[in-house]
Motif scaffolding. Structure first.
Motif, PDB file in Angstrom:
ATOM      1  N   ALA A  96       0.838  -1.207   0.000  1.00 15.37           N
ATOM      2  CA  ALA A  96       0.000   0.000   0.000  1.00 15.37           C
ATOM      3  C   ALA A  96       0.871   1.255   0.000  1.00 15.37           C
ATOM      4  CB  ALA A  96      -0.946  -0.007   1.200  1.00 15.37           C
ATOM      5  N   LEU A  97       1.961   1.225   0.769  1.00 16.06           N
ATOM      6  CA  LEU A  97       2.883   2.366   0.777  1.00 16.06           C
ATOM      7  C   LEU A  97       3.492   2.562  -0.602  1.00 16.06           C
ATOM      8  CD1 LEU A  97       4.525   4.612   2.162  1.00 16.06           C
ATOM      9  CD2 LEU A  97       6.227   2.865   2.713  1.00 16.06           C
ATOM     10  N   LEU A  98       3.890   1.481  -1.216  1.00 13.38           N
ATOM     11  CA  LEU A  98       4.464   1.550  -2.559  1.00 13.38           C
ATOM     12  C   LEU A  98       3.468   2.165  -3.537  1.00 13.38           C
ATOM     13  CD1 LEU A  98       6.717   0.765  -4.581  1.00 13.38           C
ATOM     14  CD2 LEU A  98       5.538  -1.414  -4.835  1.00 13.38           C
ATOM     15  N   MET A  99       2.232   1.737  -3.487  1.00 17.48           N
ATOM     16  CA  MET A  99       1.205   2.261  -4.393  1.00 17.48           C
ATOM     17  C   MET A  99       0.920   3.740  -4.093  1.00 17.48           C
ATOM     18  SD  MET A  99       0.498  -0.087  -6.553  1.00 17.48           S
ATOM     19  CE  MET A  99       2.217  -0.557  -6.454  1.00 17.48           C
ATOM     20  N   LEU A 100       0.928   4.118  -2.813  1.00 12.93           N
ATOM     21  CA  LEU A 100       0.715   5.519  -2.445  1.00 12.93           C
ATOM     22  C   LEU A 100       1.836   6.394  -2.996  1.00 12.93           C
ATOM     23  CD1 LEU A 100      -0.739   7.757  -0.780  1.00 12.93           C
ATOM     24  CD2 LEU A 100       0.738   7.094   1.131  1.00 12.93           C
ATOM     25  N   ILE A 101       3.080   5.968  -2.804  1.00 10.96           N
ATOM     26  CA  ILE A 101       4.217   6.741  -3.293  1.00 10.96           C
ATOM     27  C   ILE A 101       4.229   6.768  -4.822  1.00 10.96           C
ATOM     28  CG2 ILE A 101       6.744   6.849  -3.397  1.00 10.96           C
ATOM     29  CD1 ILE A 101       6.756   5.791  -0.496  1.00 10.96           C
ATOM     30  N   ALA A 102       3.900   5.645  -5.461  1.00 10.70           N
ATOM     31  CA  ALA A 102       3.854   5.601  -6.927  1.00 10.70           C
ATOM     32  C   ALA A 102       2.778   6.547  -7.456  1.00 10.70           C
ATOM     33  CB  ALA A 102       3.594   4.173  -7.403  1.00 10.70           C
ATOM     34  N   ALA A 103       1.599   6.518  -6.857  1.00 13.85           N
ATOM     35  CA  ALA A 103       0.521   7.417  -7.290  1.00 13.85           C
ATOM     36  C   ALA A 103       0.914   8.870  -7.075  1.00 13.85           C
ATOM     37  CB  ALA A 103      -0.768   7.089  -6.534  1.00 13.85           C
ATOM     38  N   PHE A 104       1.526   9.154  -5.927  1.00 13.11           N
ATOM     39  CA  PHE A 104       1.996  10.516  -5.632  1.00 13.11           C
ATOM     40  C   PHE A 104       2.978  10.963  -6.711  1.00 13.11           C
ATOM     41  CE2 PHE A 104       5.625  12.855  -3.833  1.00 13.11           C
ATOM     42  CZ  PHE A 104       5.001  14.047  -3.484  1.00 13.11           C
ATOM     43  N   ALA A 105       3.943  10.127  -7.034  1.00 13.35           N
ATOM     44  CA  ALA A 105       4.965  10.492  -8.016  1.00 13.35           C
ATOM     45  C   ALA A 105       4.355  10.734  -9.393  1.00 13.35           C
ATOM     46  CB  ALA A 105       6.040   9.406  -8.092  1.00 13.35           C
ATOM     47  N   VAL A 106       3.458   9.860  -9.836  1.00 15.28           N
ATOM     48  CA  VAL A 106       2.849  10.018 -11.158  1.00 15.28           C
ATOM     49  C   VAL A 106       1.973  11.271 -11.208  1.00 15.28           C
ATOM     50  CG1 VAL A 106       1.192   9.016 -12.791  1.00 15.28           C
ATOM     51  CG2 VAL A 106       2.967   7.577 -11.772  1.00 15.28           C
ATOM     52  N   LEU A 107       1.139  11.476 -10.200  1.00 15.77           N
ATOM     53  CA  LEU A 107       0.238  12.631 -10.207  1.00 15.77           C
ATOM     54  C   LEU A 107       0.999  13.951 -10.129  1.00 15.77           C
ATOM     55  CD1 LEU A 107      -2.678  11.333  -7.955  1.00 15.77           C
ATOM     56  CD2 LEU A 107      -2.716  11.717 -10.421  1.00 15.77           C
ATOM     57  N   VAL A 108       1.929  14.044  -9.185  1.00 21.10           N
ATOM     58  CA  VAL A 108       2.684  15.286  -9.049  1.00 21.10           C
ATOM     59  C   VAL A 108       3.566  15.507 -10.277  1.00 21.10           C
ATOM     60  CG1 VAL A 108       4.491  16.449  -7.713  1.00 21.10           C
ATOM     61  CG2 VAL A 108       2.580  15.377  -6.546  1.00 21.10           C
ATOM     62  N   GLY A 109       4.167  14.452 -10.793  1.00 18.95           N
ATOM     63  CA  GLY A 109       4.973  14.577 -12.004  1.00 18.95           C
ATOM     64  C   GLY A 109       4.157  15.054 -13.183  1.00 18.95           C
ATOM     65  N   ALA A 110       2.952  14.509 -13.350  1.00 21.79           N
ATOM     66  CA  ALA A 110       2.085  14.932 -14.451  1.00 21.79           C
ATOM     67  C   ALA A 110       1.695  16.401 -14.299  1.00 21.79           C
ATOM     68  CB  ALA A 110       0.840  14.050 -14.499  1.00 21.79           C
ATOM     69  N   VAL A 111       1.400  16.817 -13.076  1.00 22.17           N
ATOM     70  CA  VAL A 111       1.052  18.220 -12.838  1.00 22.17           C
ATOM     71  C   VAL A 111       2.244  19.117 -13.149  1.00 22.17           C
ATOM     72  CG1 VAL A 111       0.468  19.893 -11.023  1.00 22.17           C
ATOM     73  CG2 VAL A 111      -0.802  17.758 -11.202  1.00 22.17           C
ATOM     74  N   GLU A 112       3.449  18.694 -12.762  1.00 26.38           N
ATOM     75  CA  GLU A 112       4.652  19.487 -13.030  1.00 26.38           C
ATOM     76  C   GLU A 112       4.924  19.586 -14.536  1.00 26.38           C
ATOM     77  OE1 GLU A 112       6.119  21.278 -10.897  1.00 26.38           O
ATOM     78  OE2 GLU A 112       5.547  20.405  -8.993  1.00 26.38           O
ATOM     79  N   ILE A 113       4.716  18.498 -15.262  1.00 24.02           N
ATOM     80  CA  ILE A 113       4.911  18.522 -16.715  1.00 24.02           C
ATOM     81  C   ILE A 113       3.897  19.468 -17.361  1.00 24.02           C
ATOM     82  CG2 ILE A 113       4.687  17.151 -18.837  1.00 24.02           C
ATOM     83  CD1 ILE A 113       5.915  14.796 -17.214  1.00 24.02           C
ATOM     84  N   ALA A 114       2.651  19.377 -16.924  1.00 25.57           N
ATOM     85  CA  ALA A 114       1.620  20.269 -17.470  1.00 25.57           C
ATOM     86  C   ALA A 114       1.970  21.727 -17.191  1.00 25.57           C
ATOM     87  CB  ALA A 114       0.258  19.923 -16.870  1.00 25.57           C
ATOM     88  N   ALA A 115       2.452  22.014 -15.977  1.00 23.83           N
ATOM     89  CA  ALA A 115       2.851  23.383 -15.642  1.00 23.83           C
ATOM     90  C   ALA A 115       4.029  23.823 -16.502  1.00 23.83           C
ATOM     91  CB  ALA A 115       3.200  23.487 -14.160  1.00 23.83           C
ATOM     92  N   TYR A 132      12.206  17.258 -13.835  1.00 26.21           N
ATOM     93  CA  TYR A 132      11.786  16.683 -12.559  1.00 26.21           C
ATOM     94  C   TYR A 132      10.370  16.161 -12.613  1.00 26.21           C
ATOM     95  CZ  TYR A 132       9.818  21.113 -10.610  1.00 26.21           C
ATOM     96  OH  TYR A 132       9.104  22.242 -10.354  1.00 26.21           O
ATOM     97  N   GLY A 133       9.521  16.695 -13.469  1.00 29.82           N
ATOM     98  CA  GLY A 133       8.203  16.102 -13.677  1.00 29.82           C
ATOM     99  C   GLY A 133       8.314  14.730 -14.330  1.00 29.82           C
ATOM    100  N   GLY A 134       9.172  14.643 -15.352  1.00 31.92           N
ATOM    101  CA  GLY A 134       9.392  13.368 -16.027  1.00 31.92           C
ATOM    102  C   GLY A 134      10.002  12.319 -15.121  1.00 31.92           C
ATOM    103  N   LEU A 135      10.957  12.727 -14.279  1.00 36.55           N
ATOM    104  CA  LEU A 135      11.551  11.794 -13.319  1.00 36.55           C
ATOM    105  C   LEU A 135      10.497  11.248 -12.371  1.00 36.55           C
ATOM    106  CD1 LEU A 135      14.893  13.567 -12.323  1.00 36.55           C
ATOM    107  CD2 LEU A 135      14.660  11.332 -13.418  1.00 36.55           C
TER     108      LEU A 135
END
Length: 192
Positions: A96-115, A132-135
């Motif tokens: 569950a922690l892994l999925m939470l961190i993975a979701a956090f990384a994908v969502l925040v990364g996507a928002v950073e790329i869009a910005a 850093y969004g792509g990473l």
């Protein structure tokens, strides 16, 4: 070269604070790879909340161009929510922690790329926002694809990602601060 918007350069420090928080989190995850899951959850929660609060404060104080402000607000809110989830349910499983961190990384990364794409015409630091969004997106996808990795590998992977992500934020902060310094050279200092 086009100059980065004045409102973005005034808040270069927000990227530096987020970068330092990410690097500290990453170093702790690598130095203490056998730490308990609870400690990792608490550290991740602290990183996410600090990053989110700084992002929100910067966005509300005008640290991003007006067209990018909604993306910064969304990124900050997502970070705080991810940190709160980690703190409210510290007994979650490794998966569950892994999925939470993975979701956090994908969502925040996507928002950073869009910005970053919205900031297209603001100067030469655009590639750092994309980097850093792509990473973040790449890291999240890798965690979704290989959730069965061991706790030690997971801790190291999280630590390495956090250090690289934090370093990218620190480079971005330095570049923005440098642009601000060059843009204000020879003029009266601005109040921050």
């Amino acid at each position: 070269m086009r100059l980065i918007a004045e409102e973005t350069t005034r808040h270069w420090w927000s990227y530096a604070v987020r970068g330092v928080a990410a690097v500290l989190f990453g170093v702790l995850a690598i130095v203490w790879p056998l730490m308990t899951l609870l400690t990792l959850v608490v550290l991740f929660g602290a990183f996410a909340v600090i990053s989110g609060v700084v992002t929100l404060v910067s966005a509300m104080r005008g640290g991003d161009p007006a067209e990018s402000r909604p993306w910064a607000l969304a990124s900050g809110a997502l970070s705080i929510v991810a940190g709160a989830v980690a703190w409210l349910w510290p007994g979650i499983t490794t998966f569950a922690l892994l999925m939470l961190i993975a979701a956090f990384a994908v969502l925040v990364g996507a928002v950073e790329i869009a910005a970053a794409l919205r900031r297209r015409g603001n100067g030469e630091t655009e590639w750092m926002y994309l980097a850093y969004g792509g990473l973040a997106v790449l890291f999240g996808i890798l965690m979704f694809l290989w959730p069965g990795s061991g706790a030690l590998a997971l801790t190291w992977l999280i630590g390495i990602f956090a250090i690289v992500y934090g370093a990218a934020l620190l480079v971005l902060a330095y570049r923005i601060r440098d642009v601000r310094h060059k843009g204000t050279a020879g003029t009266a200092p601005h109040a921050v």
